[in-house]
Write an enzyme that holds these catalytic residues in place. Structure first.
Site, PDB file in Angstrom:
ATOM      1  N   ARG A 226       9.920   1.964 -12.599  1.00 37.45           N
ATOM      2  CA  ARG A 226      10.931   1.146 -11.951  1.00 37.45           C
ATOM      3  C   ARG A 226      11.326  -0.041 -12.813  1.00 37.45           C
ATOM      4  O   ARG A 226      12.215  -0.793 -12.443  1.00 37.45           O
ATOM      5  CB  ARG A 226      10.334   0.593 -10.664  1.00 37.45           C
ATOM      6  CG  ARG A 226      10.869   1.186  -9.384  1.00 37.45           C
ATOM      7  CD  ARG A 226      10.158   0.440  -8.259  1.00 37.45           C
ATOM      8  NE  ARG A 226      10.758   0.614  -6.982  1.00 37.45           N
ATOM      9  CZ  ARG A 226      10.500   1.609  -6.157  1.00 37.45           C
ATOM     10  NH1 ARG A 226       9.708   2.590  -6.510  1.00 37.45           N
ATOM     11  NH2 ARG A 226      11.065   1.640  -4.969  1.00 37.45           N
TER      12      ARG A 226
ATOM     13  N   LYS B 158      15.467  10.353  -2.962  1.00 44.05           N
ATOM     14  CA  LYS B 158      14.482  10.820  -3.948  1.00 44.05           C
ATOM     15  C   LYS B 158      13.314  11.536  -3.283  1.00 44.05           C
ATOM     16  O   LYS B 158      12.902  12.601  -3.727  1.00 44.05           O
ATOM     17  CB  LYS B 158      13.911   9.635  -4.750  1.00 44.05           C
ATOM     18  CG  LYS B 158      14.932   8.851  -5.534  1.00 44.05           C
ATOM     19  CD  LYS B 158      14.266   7.755  -6.379  1.00 44.05           C
ATOM     20  CE  LYS B 158      13.541   6.711  -5.555  1.00 44.05           C
ATOM     21  NZ  LYS B 158      14.416   5.787  -4.822  1.00 44.05           N
TER      22      LYS B 158
ATOM     23  N   ARG C 174       9.436   1.889   8.566  1.00 47.84           N
ATOM     24  CA  ARG C 174       8.756   1.172   7.495  1.00 47.84           C
ATOM     25  C   ARG C 174       9.005  -0.323   7.609  1.00 47.84           C
ATOM     26  O   ARG C 174      10.097  -0.751   7.990  1.00 47.84           O
ATOM     27  CB  ARG C 174       9.259   1.680   6.148  1.00 47.84           C
ATOM     28  CG  ARG C 174       8.344   2.747   5.583  1.00 47.84           C
ATOM     29  CD  ARG C 174       8.894   3.365   4.353  1.00 47.84           C
ATOM     30  NE  ARG C 174       9.292   2.397   3.345  1.00 47.84           N
ATOM     31  CZ  ARG C 174       9.733   2.733   2.151  1.00 47.84           C
ATOM     32  NH1 ARG C 174       9.822   4.011   1.821  1.00 47.84           N
ATOM     33  NH2 ARG C 174      10.090   1.818   1.282  1.00 47.84           N
TER      34      ARG C 174
ATOM     35  N   ARG D 242      16.182   4.805   9.391  1.00 51.29           N
ATOM     36  CA  ARG D 242      15.184   5.787   8.929  1.00 51.29           C
ATOM     37  C   ARG D 242      13.876   5.678   9.707  1.00 51.29           C
ATOM     38  O   ARG D 242      13.369   4.598   9.945  1.00 51.29           O
ATOM     39  CB  ARG D 242      14.903   5.546   7.440  1.00 51.29           C
ATOM     40  CG  ARG D 242      13.736   6.359   6.907  1.00 51.29           C
ATOM     41  CD  ARG D 242      13.752   6.402   5.418  1.00 51.29           C
ATOM     42  NE  ARG D 242      13.181   5.205   4.816  1.00 51.29           N
ATOM     43  CZ  ARG D 242      12.977   5.083   3.503  1.00 51.29           C
ATOM     44  NH1 ARG D 242      13.316   6.047   2.682  1.00 51.29           N
ATOM     45  NH2 ARG D 242      12.459   3.980   3.024  1.00 51.29           N
TER      46      ARG D 242
ATOM     47  N   ARG E 249      16.008  -5.064  -1.820  1.00 51.23           N
ATOM     48  CA  ARG E 249      15.522  -3.946  -2.652  1.00 51.23           C
ATOM     49  C   ARG E 249      16.661  -3.390  -3.514  1.00 51.23           C
ATOM     50  O   ARG E 249      16.447  -3.013  -4.669  1.00 51.23           O
ATOM     51  CB  ARG E 249      14.926  -2.848  -1.760  1.00 51.23           C
ATOM     52  CG  ARG E 249      13.533  -3.222  -1.248  1.00 51.23           C
ATOM     53  CD  ARG E 249      13.174  -2.504   0.041  1.00 51.23           C
ATOM     54  NE  ARG E 249      13.159  -1.064  -0.049  1.00 51.23           N
ATOM     55  CZ  ARG E 249      13.279  -0.251   1.003  1.00 51.23           C
ATOM     56  NH1 ARG E 249      13.419  -0.733   2.224  1.00 51.23           N
ATOM     57  NH2 ARG E 249      13.253   1.053   0.824  1.00 51.23           N
TER      58      ARG E 249
HETATM   59  P1  ADP Z   1      12.182   2.885  -1.891  1.00 55.55           P
HETATM   60  O1  ADP Z   1      12.690   3.629  -0.700  1.00 55.55           O
HETATM   61  O2  ADP Z   1      12.558   1.446  -1.897  1.00 55.55           O
HETATM   62  O3  ADP Z   1      12.459   3.584  -3.163  1.00 55.55           O
HETATM   63  P2  ADP Z   1       9.277   3.294  -2.203  1.00 55.55           P
HETATM   64  O4  ADP Z   1       8.571   3.931  -1.075  1.00 55.55           O
HETATM   65  O5  ADP Z   1       9.459   4.051  -3.447  1.00 55.55           O
HETATM   66  O6  ADP Z   1      10.651   2.769  -1.614  1.00 55.55           O
HETATM   67  O7  ADP Z   1       8.546   1.903  -2.550  1.00 55.55           O
HETATM   68  C1  ADP Z   1       8.280   0.928  -1.572  1.00 55.55           C
HETATM   69  C2  ADP Z   1       7.781  -0.366  -2.218  1.00 55.55           C
HETATM   70  O8  ADP Z   1       6.588  -0.111  -2.992  1.00 55.55           O
HETATM   71  C3  ADP Z   1       8.740  -1.007  -3.227  1.00 55.55           C
HETATM   72  O9  ADP Z   1       9.707  -1.826  -2.605  1.00 55.55           O
HETATM   73  C4  ADP Z   1       7.744  -1.796  -4.090  1.00 55.55           C
HETATM   74  O10 ADP Z   1       7.310  -2.989  -3.453  1.00 55.55           O
HETATM   75  C5  ADP Z   1       6.555  -0.882  -4.186  1.00 55.55           C
HETATM   76  N1  ADP Z   1       6.642   0.030  -5.365  1.00 55.55           N
HETATM   77  C6  ADP Z   1       6.749   1.385  -5.342  1.00 55.55           C
HETATM   78  N2  ADP Z   1       6.792   1.882  -6.598  1.00 55.55           N
HETATM   79  C7  ADP Z   1       6.736   0.819  -7.440  1.00 55.55           C
HETATM   80  C8  ADP Z   1       6.763   0.658  -8.840  1.00 55.55           C
HETATM   81  N3  ADP Z   1       6.877   1.727  -9.670  1.00 55.55           N
HETATM   82  N4  ADP Z   1       6.686  -0.585  -9.354  1.00 55.55           N
HETATM   83  C9  ADP Z   1       6.575  -1.656  -8.566  1.00 55.55           C
HETATM   84  N5  ADP Z   1       6.553  -1.595  -7.225  1.00 55.55           N
HETATM   85  C10 ADP Z   1       6.619  -0.383  -6.647  1.00 55.55           C
END
Ligand code: ADP
Length: 216
Positions: A88, A13, A160, A127, A171
């Site tokens: 989400r 994404k 990360r 990554r 996740r």
């Molecule tokens: P991923 O690669 O898992 O999609 P992101 O960088 O989008 O990772 O998000 C990392 C973390 O930030 C998630 O695991 C969560 O803890 C938090 N997070 C991000 N966006 C949201 C959201 N919309 N609602 C709740 N938690 C979120």
């Protein structure tokens, strides 16, 4: 264009969002990036969010929704936006839908990027990310030209905190449980466009353009 990017962690994404930013000249709004900035700054929100993020859990809806609403109110989001990592959960999607309805600016499309769990684990556990420009690399599939520094700005690449295999599996499970229901939510509204993302980045970009009817 007002877009939502949906898909499990590792689906690409963030990468596709960056390509769309260049093509469409609208901002990428990544809740993960914004939350990580808060964590780094040690803001109140960052302190609250950190424990959830490190465990691979979702940050509570009310905190994330407020954060996104503030971001959408910024002038650069007036002409459109690419939401990456939000919504989400169903309550987040409902909050977004009513805010956009009130502003008479409904979503244009929701792109769902699909990959298998095994591919997600392979992508994420290798990554490395540039802390400056957020570009991502993969030591197996897409290594940087020089060891652990960003091709674009020479910053030292970082891993990360939540990219170890156990947390990635958690996740993915959470995605299936809490986020996958959004596919039906947006399909019912005629907004969902599904893209098989288990191919190279450039090919995913071609499919994304085709889905949106964008001429590259
Ligand atoms: P991923 O690669 O898992 O999609 P992101 O960088 O989008 O990772 O998000 C990392 C973390 O930030 C998630 O695991 C969560 O803890 C938090 N997070 C991000 N966006 C949201 C959201 N919309 N609602 C709740 N938690 C979120």
């Amino acid at each position: 264009m007002r877009l939502v990017l949906l898909g499990p962690p590792g689906a690409g994404k963030g990468t596709q969002a960056q390509l769309l930013v260049d093509r469409l000249a609208i901002p990428q709004i990544s809740t993960g990036d914004i939350l990580r900035e808060h964590v780094q700054r040690g803001s109140t929100l960052g302190i609250q969010a950190r424990a959830y993020m490190d465990r691979g859990e979702y940050v509570p809806d009310d905190l994330v929704v407020r954060m996104v609403m503030d971001r959408l109110a910024q002038p650069d989001a007036r002409e459109g936006f690419i939401l990456d990592g939000f919504p989400r959960t169903v309550p987040q999607a409902q909050a977004l839908e009513s805010a956009l309805a009130q502003a008479e600016q409904p979503l244009s499309a929701v792109l769902k990027f699909a990959i298998s769990d095994d591919m997600a684990v392979r992508r994420l556990s290798n990554r490395w990310t540039c802390p400056e420009c957020k570009r991502t690399y993969n030591m197996e599939f897409k290594p940087p030209a020089h060891d652990r520094v960003c091709d674009t700005d020479n910053s030292a690449l970082e891993r990360r905190a939540d990219d170890d295999e156990l947390t990635v599996r958690r996740r993915l499970a959470l995605y299936r449980e809490q986020t996958a229901p959004l596919e039906a939510f947006y399909r019912e509204r005629g907004l969902l466009k599904e893209i098989d993302a288990e191919v190279r980045e450039a090919e995913v970009a071609v499919r994304t353009n085709a889905a949106l009817g964008v001429v590259p």
